[in-house]
Design an enzyme around this catalytic site. Structure first.
Site, mmCIF file in Angstrom:
data_model
loop_
_atom_site.group_PDB
_atom_site.id
_atom_site.type_symbol
_atom_site.label_atom_id
_atom_site.label_comp_id
_atom_site.label_asym_id
_atom_site.label_seq_id
_atom_site.Cartn_x
_atom_site.Cartn_y
_atom_site.Cartn_z
ATOM 1 N N VAL A 89 -4.980 28.908 5.598
ATOM 2 C CA VAL A 89 -6.291 29.743 5.600
ATOM 3 C C VAL A 89 -7.189 29.055 4.917
ATOM 4 O O VAL A 89 -6.929 28.708 3.805
ATOM 5 C CB VAL A 89 -6.199 31.207 5.350
ATOM 6 C CG1 VAL A 89 -7.501 32.046 5.262
ATOM 7 C CG2 VAL A 89 -5.027 31.935 6.117
ATOM 8 N N HIS A 93 -6.852 30.489 -2.063
ATOM 9 C CA HIS A 93 -5.898 31.258 -2.522
ATOM 10 C C HIS A 93 -4.717 30.950 -3.110
ATOM 11 O O HIS A 93 -4.297 29.745 -3.285
ATOM 12 C CB HIS A 93 -5.208 32.274 -1.418
ATOM 13 C CG HIS A 93 -4.633 31.523 -0.192
ATOM 14 N ND1 HIS A 93 -5.321 30.601 0.614
ATOM 15 C CD2 HIS A 93 -3.315 31.368 0.043
ATOM 16 C CE1 HIS A 93 -4.594 30.073 1.419
ATOM 17 N NE2 HIS A 93 -3.364 30.417 1.100
ATOM 18 N N HIS A 95 -0.897 31.463 -4.481
ATOM 19 C CA HIS A 95 0.311 32.157 -3.943
ATOM 20 C C HIS A 95 1.007 32.199 -5.387
ATOM 21 O O HIS A 95 1.320 31.372 -6.123
ATOM 22 C CB HIS A 95 1.180 30.889 -3.279
ATOM 23 C CG HIS A 95 0.820 30.879 -1.859
ATOM 24 N ND1 HIS A 95 1.272 31.464 -0.883
ATOM 25 C CD2 HIS A 95 -0.015 29.849 -1.458
ATOM 26 C CE1 HIS A 95 0.675 31.083 0.473
ATOM 27 N NE2 HIS A 95 -0.270 30.041 -0.164
#
Length: 149
Positions: A89, A93, A95
């Protein structure tokens, strides 16, 4: 066009949220490597890690640390791991996941067939651990919520 993460943040796509503040949210991935695998996502659409300003990265790191501690408490893992890849994506972000060994920290270990009830239960364990750690003001009232800020 907004990213899939922005659509989740905006409530156009359901998400299992465990944290929400003015700069970022944390929600479950639908393909966890380990139970309790979460994504720390800035509200701002930043393409990748190296594009983010230092203040945002510092905030994401502190949130990831708090979530990692909650995961360790909730799942009894000796470590919390943070992985940054960003190929799937195009929205920055982190994880964050409970970790027992380095060998399991590979994306090819992701499970794509986890029932929603199991994802809900894992997210609730993290939410409860965050509340117990004093972060209740950051834990959304609803597990799946569009009203996050």
């Amino acid at each position: 066009m907004s990213t899939v993460f922005t659509q989740i943040i905006d409530g156009r796509i359901p998400g299992r949220f465990v944290w929400a503040d003015e700069r970022c949210v944390v929600f479950s991935t639908i393909a966890p490597i380990t139970d309790g695998h979460m994504l720390v996502v800035p509200r701002e659409e930043v393409d990748q890690y190296t594009d983010a300003d230092d203040e945002l990265l510092a905030h994401l790191a502190v949130v990831a640390k708090n979530v990692g501690r909650a995961q360790q408490a909730a799942f009894g893992s000796p470590r919390a791991a943070v992985l940054v890849a960003g190929f799937e994506v195009e929205h920055l972000h982190l994880h964050v996941l409970p970790a027992w060994d380095e060998q399991s920290l590979r994306f090819d270990n992701a499970r794509h067939d986890v029932p929603g009830e199991e994802l809900d239960a894992a997210a609730e364990r993290v939410r409860e651990a965050l509340r117990e750690a004093g972060h209740g003001d950051r834990v959304p009232v609803q597990l799946s919520s569009a009203a996050l800020g």
